[in-house]
Design an enzyme around this catalytic site. Sequence first.
Site, PDB file in Angstrom:
ATOM      1  N   LYS A   1      -2.032  -1.546  -3.912  1.00 40.55           N
ATOM      2  CA  LYS A   1      -2.923  -0.390  -3.875  1.00 40.55           C
ATOM      3  C   LYS A   1      -2.127   0.894  -3.949  1.00 40.55           C
ATOM      4  O   LYS A   1      -1.172   1.021  -3.192  1.00 40.55           O
ATOM      5  CB  LYS A   1      -3.697  -0.438  -2.562  1.00 40.55           C
ATOM      6  CG  LYS A   1      -4.593   0.736  -2.304  1.00 40.55           C
ATOM      7  CD  LYS A   1      -5.202   0.607  -0.931  1.00 40.55           C
ATOM      8  CE  LYS A   1      -6.020   1.851  -0.665  1.00 40.55           C
ATOM      9  NZ  LYS A   1      -6.583   1.856   0.651  1.00 40.55           N
TER      10      LYS A   1
ATOM     11  N   LYS B   1       0.867  -1.178   0.000  1.00 40.19           N
ATOM     12  CA  LYS B   1       0.000   0.000   0.000  1.00 40.19           C
ATOM     13  C   LYS B   1       0.901   1.225   0.000  1.00 40.19           C
ATOM     14  O   LYS B   1       1.687   1.439   0.923  1.00 40.19           O
ATOM     15  CB  LYS B   1      -0.902   0.002   1.224  1.00 40.19           C
ATOM     16  CG  LYS B   1      -1.773   1.255   1.272  1.00 40.19           C
ATOM     17  CD  LYS B   1      -2.758   1.225   2.408  1.00 40.19           C
ATOM     18  CE  LYS B   1      -3.589   2.500   2.399  1.00 40.19           C
ATOM     19  NZ  LYS B   1      -4.519   2.560   3.527  1.00 40.19           N
TER      20      LYS B   1
HETATM   21  C1  PBG Z   1      -6.945   3.900   5.276  1.00 40.38           C
HETATM   22  C2  PBG Z   1      -7.443   3.585   3.927  1.00 40.38           C
HETATM   23  C3  PBG Z   1      -7.321   4.440   2.839  1.00 40.38           C
HETATM   24  C4  PBG Z   1      -7.917   3.815   1.776  1.00 40.38           C
HETATM   25  C5  PBG Z   1      -8.392   2.573   2.208  1.00 40.38           C
HETATM   26  N1  PBG Z   1      -8.063   2.426   3.561  1.00 40.38           N
HETATM   27  C6  PBG Z   1      -6.790   5.810   2.757  1.00 40.38           C
HETATM   28  C7  PBG Z   1      -5.499   6.135   3.368  1.00 40.38           C
HETATM   29  O1  PBG Z   1      -4.629   5.284   3.577  1.00 40.38           O
HETATM   30  O2  PBG Z   1      -5.324   7.312   3.660  1.00 40.38           O
HETATM   31  C8  PBG Z   1      -8.011   4.430   0.433  1.00 40.38           C
HETATM   32  C9  PBG Z   1      -9.007   3.883  -0.499  1.00 40.38           C
HETATM   33  C10 PBG Z   1      -9.289   4.769  -1.653  1.00 40.38           C
HETATM   34  O3  PBG Z   1      -8.656   5.805  -1.882  1.00 40.38           O
HETATM   35  O4  PBG Z   1     -10.210   4.406  -2.389  1.00 40.38           O
HETATM   36  N2  PBG Z   1      -6.710   2.885   6.146  1.00 40.38           N
END
Ligand code: PBG
Length: 327
Positions: free
Chosen positions: A251, A198
């Site tokens: 992601k 991520k």
């Molecule tokens: C946070 C989380 C995020 C997303 C999913 N879980 C945002 C972040 O890390 O700030 C993003 C998903 C998206 O942008 O569609 N735990």
Amino acid sequence: MASDMRQRPRRNRSHPALRGFTSETSLEASRLVYPLFLHESPGDEPIDSMPGCSRHGAEGLLREVDGALEDGLTSVLLFPALAESQKSATGESSHDPDGLIPKTVAALKSRWPELIVMTDVALDPYSSDGHDGIVAPDGRILNDETVAVLCRQAVCQARAGADIIAPSDMMDGRVGAIRDALDAEDFTEVGILAYTAKYASAFYGPFRDALDSAPKSGDKKTYQMDPANAREALREAELDEDEGADMLMVKPAGPYLDVIRALREASPLPIAAYQVSGEYAMLAAAAEKGYLDERPSVLESLLSIRRAGADMILTYYARKAARWLAS
Ligand code: PBG
């Protein structure tokens, strides 16, 4: 004629049936997971930066899930948009059995036992600091203290009936700790979809609008990965595998197709990819303006994620895509 004109790749493209034989990648509704936002208010509230998406109230959510099942989807992933009064420094409400997520999971599973319900594990929706972990007075994100809370959150979600727990926090060691916590409570059948790679991405902007969860100070670069790095994703994959992850995720998806491919080649586990809010917003905005034809653009973006090596795709376009694929 030059001898290389014996080679005419166009021959295999000359007829729809031949293109059918030679197509290397397919996209099916069975591969899609539908992320949904919920809130405590009764009605649905459109999300400005994600045209077509809403924060759902209880009733609207049931309607949305019903429609998703009708469209051929099998699975949803839930995110809570909470009032400021429910947020705290240590994210206590993340493991409240009467919280929005456990309540919703239980309601969905009792109505649709076959629906695969996935839940997000991380503190940001519950954190007054807008971080995925607990913030120390000096601004550091505390790893092990956070993992202890995440374990309670995961067990609370499993108890409510979640099928798959998806830790998105990027703390070290959390997959193993969550696996142990689940197993200790006899939730051996609850799966873990690890957010393995991520990235600290600008493409999460619309999601943070949706949940009002942007960090109050600093950024997420001490836990989310540097967009410059691909080898590091292999290290994270190895750790998540060892710690008992059932599925690995990359992601965002579209800007990181090379990472999807790298994990596909490095791991026997199923690979998931998350087409995130910013990817959705780009496509939806261009479609709204008439700059892009939405249907073929979206289906191409999803097919490309499959071609890169993703087995499953989390996308806000899941419902539309399922309908397009069926028509
Ligand atoms: C946070 C989380 C995020 C997303 C999913 N879980 C945002 C972040 O890390 O700030 C993003 C998903 C998206 O942008 O569609 N735990």
